[in-house]
Design a protein around this motif. Sequence first.
Motif, PDB file in Angstrom:
ATOM      1  N   ALA A 172      -0.515  -2.041  -0.150  1.00 37.98           N
ATOM      2  CA  ALA A 172      -0.010  -0.441   0.177  1.00 37.98           C
ATOM      3  C   ALA A 172      -0.889   0.663   0.093  1.00 37.98           C
ATOM      4  CB  ALA A 172       1.401  -0.312  -0.774  1.00 37.98           C
ATOM      5  N   ARG A 173      -0.692   1.671   0.986  1.00 43.14           N
ATOM      6  CA  ARG A 173      -1.578   2.860   1.049  1.00 43.14           C
ATOM      7  C   ARG A 173      -1.196   3.853   0.056  1.00 43.14           C
ATOM      8  NH1 ARG A 173      -1.082   7.427   4.113  1.00 43.14           N
ATOM      9  NH2 ARG A 173       0.722   6.234   5.266  1.00 43.14           N
TER      10      ARG A 173
ATOM     11  N   SER B 276      -1.333   7.467  -2.109  1.00 44.07           N
ATOM     12  CA  SER B 276      -1.462   9.116  -1.446  1.00 44.07           C
ATOM     13  C   SER B 276      -2.137   9.728  -2.974  1.00 44.07           C
ATOM     14  CB  SER B 276      -0.139   9.389  -1.151  1.00 44.07           C
ATOM     15  OG  SER B 276      -0.151  10.977  -0.936  1.00 44.07           O
TER      16      SER B 276
ATOM     17  N   ARG C  78      10.594   5.857   1.802  1.00 41.52           N
ATOM     18  CA  ARG C  78       8.977   5.777   2.347  1.00 41.52           C
ATOM     19  C   ARG C  78       8.075   5.546   1.169  1.00 41.52           C
ATOM     20  NH1 ARG C  78       8.133   7.022   7.756  1.00 41.52           N
ATOM     21  NH2 ARG C  78       9.873   7.475   9.032  1.00 41.52           N
ATOM     22  N   TRP C  79       8.477   6.162   0.197  1.00 42.90           N
ATOM     23  CA  TRP C  79       7.276   6.185  -0.999  1.00 42.90           C
ATOM     24  C   TRP C  79       7.963   5.590  -2.469  1.00 42.90           C
ATOM     25  CZ3 TRP C  79       2.653   7.451   0.453  1.00 42.90           C
ATOM     26  CH2 TRP C  79       2.400   8.250   1.377  1.00 42.90           C
TER      27      TRP C  79
ATOM     28  N   ARG D  65       2.038   8.254  -5.926  1.00 41.05           N
ATOM     29  CA  ARG D  65       2.869   7.709  -5.024  1.00 41.05           C
ATOM     30  C   ARG D  65       1.966   6.667  -3.966  1.00 41.05           C
ATOM     31  NH1 ARG D  65       5.445  11.729  -0.976  1.00 41.05           N
ATOM     32  NH2 ARG D  65       3.404  12.321  -0.653  1.00 41.05           N
ATOM     33  N   PHE D  66       2.884   5.648  -3.474  1.00 38.83           N
ATOM     34  CA  PHE D  66       2.222   4.593  -2.591  1.00 38.83           C
ATOM     35  C   PHE D  66       3.341   4.438  -1.291  1.00 38.83           C
ATOM     36  CE2 PHE D  66       4.677   2.019  -5.722  1.00 38.83           C
ATOM     37  CZ  PHE D  66       5.342   1.039  -4.960  1.00 38.83           C
ATOM     38  N   ARG D  67       2.808   3.996  -0.481  1.00 38.69           N
ATOM     39  CA  ARG D  67       3.722   3.738   0.752  1.00 38.69           C
ATOM     40  C   ARG D  67       4.400   2.355   0.556  1.00 38.69           C
ATOM     41  NH1 ARG D  67       6.149   5.049   4.699  1.00 38.69           N
ATOM     42  NH2 ARG D  67       5.804   5.096   6.719  1.00 38.69           N
ATOM     43  N   TRP D  68       5.907   2.528   0.703  1.00 39.66           N
ATOM     44  CA  TRP D  68       6.871   1.599   0.274  1.00 39.66           C
ATOM     45  C   TRP D  68       7.129   0.902   1.823  1.00 39.66           C
ATOM     46  CZ3 TRP D  68       8.746   0.215  -4.483  1.00 39.66           C
ATOM     47  CH2 TRP D  68       9.897  -0.669  -4.498  1.00 39.66           C
ATOM     48  N   THR D  69       6.723  -0.334   2.016  1.00 41.09           N
ATOM     49  CA  THR D  69       6.812  -0.954   3.233  1.00 41.09           C
ATOM     50  C   THR D  69       7.663  -2.312   2.917  1.00 41.09           C
ATOM     51  OG1 THR D  69       4.651  -1.889   2.951  1.00 41.09           O
ATOM     52  CG2 THR D  69       4.909   0.145   4.318  1.00 41.09           C
TER      53      THR D  69
ATOM     54  N   HIS E 246      -6.224   2.082  -1.465  1.00 41.78           N
ATOM     55  CA  HIS E 246      -5.113   1.139  -1.188  1.00 41.78           C
ATOM     56  C   HIS E 246      -4.789   0.408  -2.871  1.00 41.78           C
ATOM     57  CE1 HIS E 246      -6.295   1.931   2.809  1.00 41.78           C
ATOM     58  NE2 HIS E 246      -5.165   1.467   3.108  1.00 41.78           N
TER      59      HIS E 246
END
Length: 426
Positions: free
Chosen positions: A15-16, A18, A130-131, A143-147, A175
Motif C-alpha cells: 500500500a502507498r 502518505s 479510502r484510507w 495514513r496509507f491507501r486502503w485498497t 510504500h
Amino acid sequence: MSPEATIKRQFGHRARLSLSPAAVLRADGQAHAARTMWNLLHAWWQMMPKEKRTLAHADAAIRQARQDIDFLAVLPAQAAQAVLKTYFAAWKSCWEGRADAPKFKGRLRAVMSVDIPQGRDLNITRVHRRWGMVNIPMVGRVRFRWTRDLPVAKHANRENRITGARLTKDALGWHIAFRVQTLETAPEPHQGPEVGIDVGITVPIALSDGETYEHGAWLTGKEQAQLLHLEQRAAQRRQSRKPGEPISRRLHRTYDRIAGLRAKAKRRALDWQHRTTTSIARTYGTVVVEALTITNMVKSAGGTVDEPGKNVAQKSGLNRSISGEAWGRTVTMLTYKTAQLGGTLHKVPAPGTSRRCSACGVTTPGNRESQAVFVCKNPDCGWSGNADHNAACNVLHLYRMGLALIPAAGRAVVRRAKRVKPATAR
C-alpha cells in the motif's frame, strides 16, 4: 467451522503511504541507518575468523555499534535485529547455491527499506473507505491507501493478523508491504474448463480457446517524448562531466524524473497483469502453461572476443521485450490465484509447441512462416491459422496426453499420468 473446511493463508499486500515531509526525513534516516548496519555487518564478517562468525557474536557487535555511532539510534532495535537475521539468511542462501554472496550496499544503488518484524507494533485502523492508519516505530501514525480488507487491531487474533511489514521507497515514494496471515474457508474445486496459455511479445497472452489479452504502450505519447528528452539530457550532462567529478544535483534530479516515469510504467504493467490473471483464474479451472527457462532466453548474444556473436543488437532488443512482458511474474500470479479460487496450474515441456500443427500433430521445420501466421507444411493437412492460438492448443494437448512437469530435486521431471483404458464392448 471444522478444521477440514479452513485453510491458513499467508500473503503480502503493498500500500502507498502518505507521509509528511518530516516523516519522510525520519523514514529516510531509518533506511540509511539500516543500510549502514548491513555494511557494518559485512565488514565485521570479513574481518572475523571463521569460528567467530556466529549469530551471538554478530548480535553483540551491532549492539556495540548502536552505542558507538549516534545516527544508528534512529533505527529501532527490532529493525536492527531484522537486518542481522536477513544478513545471515543471505549467507545461508549462498551456501545452498540459491543466491550470490552478500555484497556491500551502495548509497545510490541499494533499495531503501526498513523491516518491522512485529505486527503488534503496527496497530492498524481504518479511517474511511479510502484510507487507513498504521503506526510506524519512531515515525508515528501514518495514513496509507486502503485498497483491500486487512485485519484491523481490534479484530485481530491468532488466526487473522498482521505478522509484520516492510517499508520500501521507490521513485513514486514510500510504500508499506504488510505480511498478512488469515484463516479462510477452503475453496471448492473449480468447475471451469481447461485452457492452455501461450505467452509472447506481439500477443502477450493467447489462450487455446481463441481468446487473447493484449495491451498498448505503458506510457502515453507525451510521456514517452518526455522520457526520451530526459534520457538525452542525462546523456549530455554525463558527457560534460569531467573525470572524477561528482554527479551534480541537476543530473540527480534528471535521474529521479526518469525513474519516476519508469516506475509509473511498471505500475501500469502490474495493474494489467493483476487484472488479466484474475480474469483467467476466475474463468478456468485448469490452467496449463509452458515451462520456460527465461534466464536462458534473455542471455546476451555478444559472444567473446575470439568468437563474437551475430545480430547482437536485434537480440538485445528481443531480450528487452521478453523482460518487459515479465512472463515469470504472470505465471507466479496465476499460480497463487488459481489455488486461491480452487483451480490448478500445470506446466508442460516447452520445446516444439510453436512448430507443431495442432490439427494433424506433425512437427515440420518452417511451419511458422511469420510471428503471427502458422501454415502446416504437411501435404495431407495444410492447416493455417493464428500461430499463438496454435501454440496454446499444443500446450493444452501436452497436458491432456499426461505430460506434466513436477519439481523433483531442483529440476523438472516429466510425469506421465495413468490413463484408464476404455472398456470394450462384449
